[in-house]
Design a protein around this motif. Structure first.
Motif, short mmCIF file in Angstrom:
data_model
loop_
_atom_site.label_atom_id
_atom_site.label_comp_id
_atom_site.label_asym_id
_atom_site.label_seq_id
_atom_site.Cartn_x
_atom_site.Cartn_y
_atom_site.Cartn_z
N UNK A 53 5.37 -3.87 -12.08
CA UNK A 53 4.99 -2.53 -11.22
C UNK A 53 5.85 -2.27 -10.11
N UNK A 54 6.05 -3.67 -9.19
CA UNK A 54 6.75 -3.65 -7.92
C UNK A 54 8.12 -3.17 -8.11
N UNK A 73 4.24 -1.32 5.64
CA UNK A 73 3.53 -1.47 4.55
C UNK A 73 4.65 -1.99 3.29
N UNK A 74 5.87 -1.27 3.73
CA UNK A 74 6.92 -1.87 2.84
C UNK A 74 7.22 -3.24 2.97
N UNK A 75 7.37 -3.79 4.18
CA UNK A 75 7.52 -5.37 4.42
C UNK A 75 6.50 -5.89 3.71
N UNK A 79 6.37 -9.07 0.80
CA UNK A 79 5.92 -10.34 1.13
C UNK A 79 4.64 -10.78 0.01
N UNK A 80 3.77 -9.55 -0.12
CA UNK A 80 2.88 -9.73 -1.33
C UNK A 80 3.51 -10.25 -2.76
N UNK A 81 4.49 -9.64 -2.95
CA UNK A 81 5.17 -10.14 -4.13
C UNK A 81 5.73 -11.20 -4.15
N UNK A 125 5.04 -0.65 -3.65
CA UNK A 125 5.80 -0.68 -2.18
C UNK A 125 5.23 -0.65 -1.30
N UNK A 126 4.08 0.29 -1.20
CA UNK A 126 3.28 0.76 0.06
C UNK A 126 1.80 0.44 0.01
#
Length: 268
Positions: free
Chosen positions: A55-56, A105-107, A111-113, A138-139
């Motif tokens: 998804x990312x 949010x993008x950064x 990090x979450x991925x 992404x966001x």
């Protein structure tokens, strides 16, 4: 008359450029969605790759293609790519200040991925907001509550909050508290609970079921049971064990008292 003809001659190229730009924009949007969907499906078909990454990656591909489409649209109006870069460079500070929340949010999405505190299909609590993870792009992170309500959490907020992942491990412990009357036999009541737990095939034998007297309350003697089961069976074990124990207490004469007070009268 000649002035009208000149104006029409000047407007025609602009209209043609606008038409071309619209066509490129529409086709680019459709193409971005199609390619992103293809990337998502291809990655999700690979068992070694987590669906969250699919998804990312699809989200990244879509936005990159849309950025290229935007450059192409500006090129139709005569704005060269080098000019676009120069304009963006001159306006980088203003853009950064205006979009600092979006960039955050993008950064955070990256990090979450990378660290993956949660994945698609897991039930999580993000800063007090709980639900099943349906999408991570992404966001934003999309959650769905048990009653099918959609919740959109900005990635910056998710990364900066306490994340509780209820699905991270394969097993969970079910904690149950049963109150019995002070006149009842605690050992008999604990044996009833243990027998029910051991008879349930979903309850693990290791760690073995645990039942103890944990509190002497105002109206009851509290028995706490700790049972281990697979995470997917947590709620079924919790609800069904509660019902089965209550029925067993009724049949064995073990009472579950209502909150009450005892009045003691003393003679003068």
């Amino acid at each position: 008359m000649d002035q009208a003809v000149d104006m029409a001659g000047q407007a025609w190229p602009i209209m043609m450029s606008a038409g071309k730009a619209l066509i490129v924009l529409v086709l680019g949007w459709i193409l971005a969605g199609a390619i992103a969907g293809m990337v998502r499906r291809r990655i999700n078909k690979t068992p070694q790759i987590d669906p969250t990454l699919g998804n990312f990656a699809a989200s990244v591909v879509k936005w990159v293609i849309l950025a290229m489409v935007l450059v192409a649209v500006l090129g139709i109006f005569g704005i060269e790519a080098t000019s676009i870069v120069a304009i963006l460079g001159a306006a980088s500070l203003a853009i950064g200040l205006a979009l600092q929340g979006t960039l955050s949010d993008l950064a955070a999405g990256v990090m979450l991925v990378v660290f993956r505190p949660y994945r698609l299909g897991q039930y999580v609590d993000i800063g007090g907001t709980a639900g099943t993870v349906r999408d991570l792009n992404l966001f934003t992170t999309e959650l769905v509550t048990p009653d099918n309500v959609q919740i959109i959490v900005p990635n910056g907020q998710a990364w900066g909050s306490v994340i509780t992942n209820f699905s991270a491990h394969d097993t969970r412990r079910v904690d149950l508290v049963f109150g019995i009357d002070y006149g009842d036999n605690a050992d008999e009541a604990m044996k009833i609970i243990l027998d029910i737990a051991k008879a349930d095939g979903r309850v693990h034998a290791d760690p073995e079921p645990w039942v103890r007297v944990t509190n002497l309350g105002d109206s009851s003697v509290d028995l706490t049971a700790r049972l281990w089961c697979n995470a997917a069976d947590y709620w079924d074990v919790k609800f069904e064990t509660t019902k089965t124990v209550k029925e067993a207490f009724d049949s064995k004469g073990v009472s579950i008292p209502y909150p009450h007070s005892v009045e003691i009268q003393k003679q003068a």
